[in-house]
Write a protein that holds these residues in place. Structure first.
Motif, PDB file in Angstrom:
ATOM      1  N   THR A  57      -5.161 -19.356 -11.315  1.00 54.30           N
ATOM      2  CA  THR A  57      -5.381 -20.545 -12.168  1.00 54.30           C
ATOM      3  C   THR A  57      -4.055 -21.011 -12.763  1.00 54.30           C
ATOM      4  OG1 THR A  57      -7.547 -19.668 -12.792  1.00 54.30           O
ATOM      5  CG2 THR A  57      -6.684 -21.450 -14.150  1.00 54.30           C
ATOM      6  N   CYS A  58      -3.788 -22.318 -12.659  1.00 59.67           N
ATOM      7  CA  CYS A  58      -2.492 -22.809 -13.147  1.00 59.67           C
ATOM      8  C   CYS A  58      -2.552 -23.072 -14.658  1.00 59.67           C
ATOM      9  CB  CYS A  58      -2.055 -24.060 -12.394  1.00 59.67           C
ATOM     10  SG  CYS A  58      -3.069 -25.514 -12.709  1.00 59.67           S
ATOM     11  N   GLU A  59      -1.377 -23.109 -15.247  1.00 59.84           N
ATOM     12  CA  GLU A  59      -1.246 -23.280 -16.687  1.00 59.84           C
ATOM     13  C   GLU A  59      -1.907 -24.588 -17.153  1.00 59.84           C
ATOM     14  OE1 GLU A  59      -0.091 -20.877 -18.520  1.00 59.84           O
ATOM     15  OE2 GLU A  59      -0.530 -22.084 -20.307  1.00 59.84           O
ATOM     16  N   GLU A  60      -1.700 -25.625 -16.354  1.00 57.71           N
ATOM     17  CA  GLU A  60      -2.214 -26.951 -16.739  1.00 57.71           C
ATOM     18  C   GLU A  60      -3.754 -26.948 -16.834  1.00 57.71           C
ATOM     19  OE1 GLU A  60      -1.258 -31.388 -15.144  1.00 57.71           O
ATOM     20  OE2 GLU A  60      -0.138 -29.733 -14.252  1.00 57.71           O
ATOM     21  N   ALA A  61      -4.387 -26.301 -15.852  1.00 57.27           N
ATOM     22  CA  ALA A  61      -5.856 -26.236 -15.852  1.00 57.27           C
ATOM     23  C   ALA A  61      -6.336 -25.394 -17.040  1.00 57.27           C
ATOM     24  CB  ALA A  61      -6.350 -25.615 -14.544  1.00 57.27           C
ATOM     25  N   HIS A  62      -5.642 -24.318 -17.295  1.00 57.41           N
ATOM     26  CA  HIS A  62      -5.998 -23.429 -18.393  1.00 57.41           C
ATOM     27  C   HIS A  62      -5.886 -24.175 -19.726  1.00 57.41           C
ATOM     28  CE1 HIS A  62      -5.178 -19.730 -20.973  1.00 57.41           C
ATOM     29  NE2 HIS A  62      -6.388 -19.565 -20.518  1.00 57.41           N
ATOM     30  N   GLU A  63      -4.789 -24.898 -19.900  1.00 57.73           N
ATOM     31  CA  GLU A  63      -4.570 -25.668 -21.135  1.00 57.73           C
ATOM     32  C   GLU A  63      -5.660 -26.722 -21.315  1.00 57.73           C
ATOM     33  OE1 GLU A  63      -2.500 -25.614 -23.673  1.00 57.73           O
ATOM     34  OE2 GLU A  63      -1.758 -23.681 -22.918  1.00 57.73           O
ATOM     35  N   LEU A  64      -5.999 -27.366 -20.213  1.00 60.99           N
ATOM     36  CA  LEU A  64      -7.020 -28.419 -20.291  1.00 60.99           C
ATOM     37  C   LEU A  64      -8.378 -27.815 -20.712  1.00 60.99           C
ATOM     38  CD1 LEU A  64      -7.188 -31.563 -18.406  1.00 60.99           C
ATOM     39  CD2 LEU A  64      -9.249 -30.210 -18.170  1.00 60.99           C
ATOM     40  N   ALA A  65      -8.677 -26.632 -20.169  1.00 62.63           N
ATOM     41  CA  ALA A  65      -9.937 -25.977 -20.532  1.00 62.63           C
ATOM     42  C   ALA A  65      -9.925 -25.598 -22.016  1.00 62.63           C
ATOM     43  CB  ALA A  65     -10.148 -24.737 -19.669  1.00 62.63           C
ATOM     44  N   LEU A  66      -8.793 -25.145 -22.507  1.00 68.03           N
ATOM     45  CA  LEU A  66      -8.707 -24.783 -23.926  1.00 68.03           C
ATOM     46  C   LEU A  66      -8.913 -26.017 -24.804  1.00 68.03           C
ATOM     47  CD1 LEU A  66      -5.692 -22.267 -23.919  1.00 68.03           C
ATOM     48  CD2 LEU A  66      -8.129 -21.749 -24.008  1.00 68.03           C
ATOM     49  N   ARG A  67      -8.346 -27.128 -24.359  1.00 65.42           N
ATOM     50  CA  ARG A  67      -8.518 -28.361 -25.152  1.00 65.42           C
ATOM     51  C   ARG A  67      -9.977 -28.814 -25.125  1.00 65.42           C
ATOM     52  NH1 ARG A  67      -3.460 -29.760 -23.038  1.00 65.42           N
ATOM     53  NH2 ARG A  67      -4.348 -31.157 -21.496  1.00 65.42           N
ATOM     54  N   PHE A  68     -10.616 -28.642 -23.966  1.00 65.45           N
ATOM     55  CA  PHE A  68     -12.049 -28.981 -23.874  1.00 65.45           C
ATOM     56  C   PHE A  68     -12.841 -28.160 -24.895  1.00 65.45           C
ATOM     57  CE2 PHE A  68     -16.009 -27.087 -22.289  1.00 65.45           C
ATOM     58  CZ  PHE A  68     -16.841 -28.186 -22.374  1.00 65.45           C
ATOM     59  N   CYS A  69     -12.563 -26.863 -24.941  1.00 67.58           N
ATOM     60  CA  CYS A  69     -13.314 -25.970 -25.846  1.00 67.58           C
ATOM     61  C   CYS A  69     -13.147 -26.434 -27.288  1.00 67.58           C
ATOM     62  CB  CYS A  69     -12.825 -24.523 -25.728  1.00 67.58           C
ATOM     63  SG  CYS A  69     -13.100 -23.832 -24.109  1.00 67.58           S
ATOM     64  N   LYS A  70     -11.911 -26.698 -27.663  1.00 72.06           N
ATOM     65  CA  LYS A  70     -11.656 -27.074 -29.054  1.00 72.06           C
ATOM     66  C   LYS A  70     -12.372 -28.374 -29.383  1.00 72.06           C
ATOM     67  CE  LYS A  70      -7.706 -24.217 -29.682  1.00 72.06           C
ATOM     68  NZ  LYS A  70      -6.370 -24.033 -29.157  1.00 72.06           N
ATOM     69  N   ARG A  71     -12.305 -29.311 -28.453  1.00 70.00           N
ATOM     70  CA  ARG A  71     -12.952 -30.603 -28.693  1.00 70.00           C
ATOM     71  C   ARG A  71     -14.472 -30.450 -28.809  1.00 70.00           C
ATOM     72  NH1 ARG A  71     -12.218 -36.240 -25.416  1.00 70.00           N
ATOM     73  NH2 ARG A  71     -13.174 -37.408 -27.101  1.00 70.00           N
ATOM     74  N   ALA A  72     -15.020 -29.479 -28.067  1.00 68.78           N
ATOM     75  CA  ALA A  72     -16.471 -29.247 -28.107  1.00 68.78           C
ATOM     76  C   ALA A  72     -16.860 -28.355 -29.290  1.00 68.78           C
ATOM     77  CB  ALA A  72     -16.932 -28.616 -26.794  1.00 68.78           C
ATOM     78  N   GLY A  73     -15.893 -28.020 -30.136  1.00 71.13           N
ATOM     79  CA  GLY A  73     -16.186 -27.219 -31.326  1.00 71.13           C
ATOM     80  C   GLY A  73     -16.379 -25.742 -31.004  1.00 71.13           C
ATOM     81  N   LEU A  74     -15.811 -25.273 -29.894  1.00 66.97           N
ATOM     82  CA  LEU A  74     -16.000 -23.882 -29.483  1.00 66.97           C
ATOM     83  C   LEU A  74     -14.706 -23.097 -29.671  1.00 66.97           C
ATOM     84  CD1 LEU A  74     -17.711 -24.797 -26.099  1.00 66.97           C
ATOM     85  CD2 LEU A  74     -18.876 -23.929 -28.124  1.00 66.97           C
ATOM     86  N   THR A  75     -14.838 -21.847 -30.033  1.00 70.62           N
ATOM     87  CA  THR A  75     -13.654 -21.004 -30.164  1.00 70.62           C
ATOM     88  C   THR A  75     -13.390 -20.318 -28.826  1.00 70.62           C
ATOM     89  OG1 THR A  75     -14.162 -20.604 -32.466  1.00 70.62           O
ATOM     90  CG2 THR A  75     -12.662 -19.037 -31.404  1.00 70.62           C
ATOM     91  N   PRO A  76     -12.255 -20.621 -28.200  1.00 69.20           N
ATOM     92  CA  PRO A  76     -11.993 -19.993 -26.892  1.00 69.20           C
ATOM     93  C   PRO A  76     -11.377 -18.608 -27.033  1.00 69.20           C
ATOM     94  CG  PRO A  76     -10.331 -21.653 -27.385  1.00 69.20           C
ATOM     95  CD  PRO A  76     -11.234 -21.596 -28.577  1.00 69.20           C
ATOM     96  N   ILE A  77     -11.915 -17.668 -26.266  1.00 69.30           N
ATOM     97  CA  ILE A  77     -11.338 -16.326 -26.175  1.00 69.30           C
ATOM     98  C   ILE A  77     -10.715 -16.260 -24.780  1.00 69.30           C
ATOM     99  CG2 ILE A  77     -11.844 -13.837 -26.198  1.00 69.30           C
ATOM    100  CD1 ILE A  77     -12.564 -15.202 -28.859  1.00 69.30           C
TER     101      ILE A  77
END
Ligand SMILES: NC(=O)c1ccc[n+]([C@@H]2O[C@H](COP(=O)([O-])OP(=O)(O)OC[C@H]3O[C@@H](n4cnc5c(N)ncnc54)[C@H](O)[C@@H]3O)[C@@H](O)[C@H]2O)c1
Length: 305
Positions: A159-179
């Motif tokens: 998994t590339c850094e860009e995809a990982h970062e985008l997923a983290l931003r999705f989580c935050k925007r959805a009000g979820l705490t990413p682990i």
């Protein structure tokens, strides 16, 4: 880039929770299910859930309508794939997930991040169904995101850094705490949870303490809201057993082998809250899994034995 739109494939327990969290976070959601009636039911559930929790979310009736309007059900897989992030939330069947992901890969835009909700399979292995394993990752929801605000973001081997970062931003925007975790199934929460429940059951099986004392000890000593046996009753003993067997099979690790008592209780039909009896007897039984989960604090609990 931020995630503006999310395609959710599978509108069951997890899929509709993700759809609602994403819509609450202001994202546009395209929701698809192979069963048309599930789509209708999911929309209904989401409307009810939002109405019941509007105060919790701080929403006016108008804003609630707006959240629901962001969720569009679509009749074809192809339409659901036209999004920045496409998440599959179909049942835990390896071949079915691989087949679906091949199609998702064909339909999704080249820069879309593809994700799986798998709880037991290797994310890296599933990414092999696509032509873009670098843009693939896991979003493992230990509970539907409307019940628990935590999500494990599982990075596949490539998994590339860009995809990982985008997923983290999705989580935050959805009000979820990413682990953030790496791809070593079982993922973090199950890895800790299943042995916790097993040891509670083994302590009971060996007569170390009563069910209520085992739960009370863990609640008070560790400040957990529920003990291991109460938790197993809530989850459903058949579900706990199936998960344990699957993990033991997949990992070959004896920590996940289910205790004898768990197997016996499932055979006897004592499945926890949903059947009226598990480690405790429930006097107010609801047969609906959804309402059972939300009503769990209202029932009268009596330990067995
Ligand atoms: N239920 C949980 O508590 C839980 C917890 C963590 C992770 N998960 C994972 O989330 C995933 C989904 O689980 P769930 O409990 O929401 O399942 P579910 O059975 O509630 O919902 C799955 C939905 O997918 C639909 N579906 C099946 N095949 C499809 C296809 N090819 N295309 C489109 N839709 C299809 C079904 O009609 C169903 O509505 C699984 O991988 C599961 O392991 C579930």
């Amino acid at each position: 880039m931020d995630v503006q739109s999310v395609g959710v494939i599978g509108a069951g327990f997890i899929g509709r929770g993700v759809a609602m969290a994403a819509a609450l976070g202001g994202m546009r959601v395209l929701l698809y299910d192979i069963q048309e009636e599930v789509l209708e039911r999911s929309l209904f559930h989401m409307g009810q859930r939002l109405a019941a929790r509007s105060r919790h979310y701080g929403l006016t009736p108008g804003e609630m309508e707006e959240v629901l309007r962001r969720i569009r059900t679509v009749p074809r897989l192809e339409s659901a794939c036209d999004a920045d992030l496409v998440l599959e939330a179909i049942p835990e069947d390896f071949e079915a997930k691989m087949a679906l992901l091949r199609d998702v890969d064909r339909f999704a835009p080249p820069r879309a991040v593809l994700a799986t909700t798998t709880s037991t399979f290797s994310v890296t292995e599933l990414s092999g169904a696509t032509s873009r394993p670098e843009w693939f990752l896991g979003l493992h929801f230990p509970q539907p995101p409307t019940s628990s605000r935590v999500v494990e973001v599982v990075r596949g081997y490539v998994t590339c850094e860009e995809a990982h970062e985008l997923a983290l931003r999705f989580c935050k925007r959805a009000g979820l705490t990413p682990i953030q975790t790496i791809d070593v199934p079982p993922f973090l929460v199950q890895r800790l949870l299943i042995p916790f429940i097993h040891e509670g059951i083994r302590a009971l099986q060996e007569g170390v303490a009563s069910a209520s004392d085992i739960d009370e000890a863990m609640r008070l000593a560790l400040q957990h809201p529920v003990g291991p046996l109460q938790l197993a009753d809530r989850m459903g003993l058949d579900h706990v057993l199936a998960t344990s067997e699957k993990l033991a099979r997949e990992t070959g690790d004896s920590r996940y082998l289910p205790p004898r008592l768990l197997r016996q209780m499932v055979r006897a039909g004592k499945l926890g809250r949903k059947s009226g009896e598990g480690f405790y007897v429930y006097d107010d039984v609801s047969t609906s899994a959804a309402s059972a989960a939300s009503d769990s604090m209202r029932v009268e609990r009596r330990p067995l034995g």
